[in-house]
Design a protein around this motif. Structure first.
Motif, PDB file in Angstrom:
ATOM      1  N   MET A   1     -16.641  76.292  32.290  1.00 24.67           N
ATOM      2  CA  MET A   1     -15.655  76.354  33.365  1.00 24.67           C
ATOM      3  C   MET A   1     -16.042  75.408  34.499  1.00 24.67           C
ATOM      4  O   MET A   1     -15.189  74.712  35.053  1.00 24.67           O
ATOM      5  N   GLY A   2     -17.317  75.389  34.822  1.00 20.32           N
ATOM      6  CA  GLY A   2     -17.806  74.506  35.878  1.00 20.32           C
ATOM      7  C   GLY A   2     -17.659  73.040  35.532  1.00 20.32           C
ATOM      8  O   GLY A   2     -17.534  72.188  36.419  1.00 20.32           O
ATOM      9  N   ALA A   3     -17.657  72.736  34.229  1.00 20.05           N
ATOM     10  CA  ALA A   3     -17.481  71.357  33.779  1.00 20.05           C
ATOM     11  C   ALA A   3     -16.019  70.937  33.817  1.00 20.05           C
ATOM     12  O   ALA A   3     -15.692  69.784  33.550  1.00 20.05           O
ATOM     13  N   GLY A   4     -15.136  71.897  34.134  1.00 17.47           N
ATOM     14  CA  GLY A   4     -13.725  71.573  34.273  1.00 17.47           C
ATOM     15  C   GLY A   4     -12.928  71.616  32.983  1.00 17.47           C
ATOM     16  O   GLY A   4     -11.846  71.029  32.914  1.00 17.47           O
ATOM     17  N   LEU A   5     -13.442  72.294  31.969  1.00 11.97           N
ATOM     18  CA  LEU A   5     -12.687  72.394  30.724  1.00 11.97           C
ATOM     19  C   LEU A   5     -11.380  73.144  30.956  1.00 11.97           C
ATOM     20  O   LEU A   5     -11.338  74.090  31.745  1.00 11.97           O
ATOM     21  N   ASN A   6     -10.332  72.715  30.274  1.00 10.55           N
ATOM     22  CA  ASN A   6      -9.044  73.397  30.412  1.00 10.55           C
ATOM     23  C   ASN A   6      -9.011  74.630  29.501  1.00 10.55           C
ATOM     24  O   ASN A   6      -9.950  74.880  28.743  1.00 10.55           O
ATOM     25  N   ARG A   7      -7.928  75.381  29.561  1.00 11.08           N
ATOM     26  CA  ARG A   7      -7.827  76.645  28.822  1.00 11.08           C
ATOM     27  C   ARG A   7      -7.988  76.444  27.317  1.00 11.08           C
ATOM     28  O   ARG A   7      -8.647  77.245  26.656  1.00 11.08           O
ATOM     29  N   ASP A   8      -7.410  75.396  26.766  1.00  9.92           N
ATOM     30  CA  ASP A   8      -7.538  75.145  25.327  1.00  9.92           C
ATOM     31  C   ASP A   8      -8.986  74.826  24.958  1.00  9.92           C
ATOM     32  O   ASP A   8      -9.481  75.270  23.918  1.00  9.92           O
ATOM     33  N   GLU A   9      -9.654  74.072  25.800  1.00  6.54           N
ATOM     34  CA  GLU A   9     -11.056  73.743  25.545  1.00  6.54           C
ATOM     35  C   GLU A   9     -11.941  74.982  25.681  1.00  6.54           C
ATOM     36  O   GLU A   9     -12.883  75.155  24.899  1.00  6.54           O
ATOM     37  N   ILE A  10     -11.622  75.854  26.632  1.00  6.83           N
ATOM     38  CA  ILE A  10     -12.365  77.112  26.776  1.00  6.83           C
ATOM     39  C   ILE A  10     -12.178  77.962  25.524  1.00  6.83           C
ATOM     40  O   ILE A  10     -13.132  78.576  25.024  1.00  6.83           O
ATOM     41  N   ARG A  11     -10.958  77.995  24.990  1.00  5.11           N
ATOM     42  CA  ARG A  11     -10.713  78.742  23.743  1.00  5.11           C
ATOM     43  C   ARG A  11     -11.576  78.201  22.604  1.00  5.11           C
ATOM     44  O   ARG A  11     -12.077  78.957  21.777  1.00  5.11           O
ATOM     45  N   GLN A  12     -11.758  76.895  22.554  1.00  2.50           N
ATOM     46  CA  GLN A  12     -12.620  76.296  21.535  1.00  2.50           C
ATOM     47  C   GLN A  12     -14.072  76.748  21.717  1.00  2.50           C
ATOM     48  O   GLN A  12     -14.759  77.046  20.746  1.00  2.50           O
ATOM     49  N   VAL A  13     -14.525  76.787  22.970  1.00  2.00           N
ATOM     50  CA  VAL A  13     -15.883  77.255  23.260  1.00  2.00           C
ATOM     51  C   VAL A  13     -16.033  78.703  22.812  1.00  2.00           C
ATOM     52  O   VAL A  13     -17.032  79.067  22.177  1.00  2.00           O
ATOM     53  N   VAL A  14     -15.046  79.530  23.122  1.00  2.00           N
ATOM     54  CA  VAL A  14     -15.080  80.941  22.717  1.00  2.00           C
ATOM     55  C   VAL A  14     -15.115  81.041  21.189  1.00  2.00           C
ATOM     56  O   VAL A  14     -15.848  81.854  20.629  1.00  2.00           O
ATOM     57  N   GLY A  15     -14.347  80.203  20.510  1.00  2.00           N
ATOM     58  CA  GLY A  15     -14.372  80.175  19.050  1.00  2.00           C
ATOM     59  C   GLY A  15     -15.753  79.811  18.518  1.00  2.00           C
ATOM     60  O   GLY A  15     -16.234  80.411  17.546  1.00  2.00           O
ATOM     61  N   GLN A  16     -16.399  78.856  19.155  1.00  2.00           N
ATOM     62  CA  GLN A  16     -17.753  78.469  18.754  1.00  2.00           C
ATOM     63  C   GLN A  16     -18.737  79.608  18.976  1.00  2.00           C
ATOM     64  O   GLN A  16     -19.622  79.847  18.152  1.00  2.00           O
ATOM     65  N   ILE A  17     -18.576  80.317  20.093  1.00  2.00           N
ATOM     66  CA  ILE A  17     -19.448  81.461  20.389  1.00  2.00           C
ATOM     67  C   ILE A  17     -19.269  82.533  19.320  1.00  2.00           C
ATOM     68  O   ILE A  17     -20.246  83.080  18.797  1.00  2.00           O
ATOM     69  N   THR A  18     -18.030  82.820  18.965  1.00  2.00           N
ATOM     70  CA  THR A  18     -17.739  83.839  17.966  1.00  2.00           C
ATOM     71  C   THR A  18     -18.297  83.427  16.605  1.00  2.00           C
ATOM     72  O   THR A  18     -18.877  84.247  15.881  1.00  2.00           O
ATOM     73  N   GLN A  19     -18.145  82.157  16.243  1.00  2.00           N
ATOM     74  CA  GLN A  19     -18.698  81.665  14.984  1.00  2.00           C
ATOM     75  C   GLN A  19     -20.215  81.729  14.981  1.00  2.00           C
ATOM     76  O   GLN A  19     -20.824  82.038  13.945  1.00  2.00           O
ATOM     77  N   ALA A  20     -20.839  81.455  16.123  1.00  2.00           N
ATOM     78  CA  ALA A  20     -22.300  81.506  16.217  1.00  2.00           C
ATOM     79  C   ALA A  20     -22.798  82.936  16.026  1.00  2.00           C
ATOM     80  O   ALA A  20     -23.841  83.155  15.397  1.00  2.00           O
ATOM     81  N   ARG A  21     -22.054  83.916  16.542  1.00  2.00           N
ATOM     82  CA  ARG A  21     -22.420  85.324  16.319  1.00  2.00           C
ATOM     83  C   ARG A  21     -22.436  85.631  14.825  1.00  2.00           C
ATOM     84  O   ARG A  21     -23.369  86.239  14.311  1.00  2.00           O
ATOM     85  N   LEU A  22     -21.388  85.222  14.133  1.00  2.00           N
ATOM     86  CA  LEU A  22     -21.273  85.483  12.697  1.00  2.00           C
ATOM     87  C   LEU A  22     -22.352  84.756  11.916  1.00  2.00           C
ATOM     88  O   LEU A  22     -22.959  85.327  11.004  1.00  2.00           O
ATOM     89  N   ALA A  23     -22.639  83.511  12.293  1.00  2.00           N
ATOM     90  CA  ALA A  23     -23.687  82.748  11.612  1.00  2.00           C
ATOM     91  C   ALA A  23     -25.046  83.401  11.802  1.00  2.00           C
ATOM     92  O   ALA A  23     -25.840  83.475  10.863  1.00  2.00           O
ATOM     93  N   ALA A  24     -25.309  83.908  13.008  1.00  2.00           N
ATOM     94  CA  ALA A  24     -26.585  84.578  13.269  1.00  2.00           C
ATOM     95  C   ALA A  24     -26.698  85.844  12.418  1.00  2.00           C
ATOM     96  O   ALA A  24     -27.759  86.139  11.855  1.00  2.00           O
ATOM     97  N   TRP A  25     -25.603  86.573  12.305  1.00  2.00           N
ATOM     98  CA  TRP A  25     -25.589  87.795  11.485  1.00  2.00           C
ATOM     99  C   TRP A  25     -25.835  87.445  10.014  1.00  2.00           C
ATOM    100  O   TRP A  25     -26.643  88.079   9.336  1.00  2.00           O
ATOM    101  N   ASN A  26     -25.154  86.435   9.527  1.00  2.00           N
ATOM    102  CA  ASN A  26     -25.317  86.026   8.129  1.00  2.00           C
ATOM    103  C   ASN A  26     -26.741  85.564   7.848  1.00  2.00           C
ATOM    104  O   ASN A  26     -27.283  85.829   6.778  1.00  2.00           O
ATOM    105  N   LYS A  27     -27.345  84.888   8.806  1.00  2.00           N
ATOM    106  CA  LYS A  27     -28.732  84.438   8.646  1.00  2.00           C
ATOM    107  C   LYS A  27     -29.685  85.627   8.560  1.00  2.00           C
ATOM    108  O   LYS A  27     -30.613  85.637   7.759  1.00  2.00           O
ATOM    109  N   LEU A  28     -29.444  86.657   9.365  1.00  2.00           N
ATOM    110  CA  LEU A  28     -30.276  87.854   9.324  1.00  2.00           C
ATOM    111  C   LEU A  28     -30.149  88.592   8.008  1.00  2.00           C
ATOM    112  O   LEU A  28     -31.104  89.207   7.539  1.00  2.00           O
ATOM    113  N   ARG A  29     -28.975  88.556   7.425  1.00  2.00           N
ATOM    114  CA  ARG A  29     -28.724  89.279   6.178  1.00  2.00           C
ATOM    115  C   ARG A  29     -29.374  88.647   4.966  1.00  2.00           C
ATOM    116  O   ARG A  29     -29.507  89.281   3.938  1.00  2.00           O
TER     117      ARG A  29
END
Length: 89
Positions: A60-88
């Motif tokens: 947000m501080g870097a000035g990303l727009n709403r669509d770009e923030i949604r992409q960041v959120v998508g990356q965060i969500t994917q990283a959660r799943l990847a971390a879970w899969n790695k643990l499994r």
């Protein structure tokens, strides 16, 4: 990133204060894909990973727009799943 800080949890009051938003805005952002979904901590308890909230603040501080923030959120969500899969494995 240091593992001890990676898994610190912000509860709802801390997220509201950190992002300086209201409860209704918090839920609106989650529904609009502008904030990752909370982590279930129990029957009636949720929280967010501290590093994810900090990551969003940087975006947000870097000035990303709403669509770009949604992409960041998508990356965060994917990283959660990847971390879970790695643990499994």
């Amino acid at each position: 990133m240091n593992t001890s800080t990676q898994f610190q949890i912000y509860r709802k009051p801390e997220v509201l204060q950190t992002l300086a938003i209201s409860k209704s805005t918090l839920h609106e952002w989650i529904n609009d894909g502008l904030l990752p979904p909370p982590v279930n901590l129990g029957r009636r308890a949720v929280g967010w990973y501290k590093h994810e909230i900090e990551h969003l603040l940087i975006a947000m501080g870097a000035g990303l727009n709403r669509d770009e923030i949604r992409q960041v959120v998508g990356q965060i969500t994917q990283a959660r799943l990847a971390a879970w899969n790695k643990l499994r494995q």
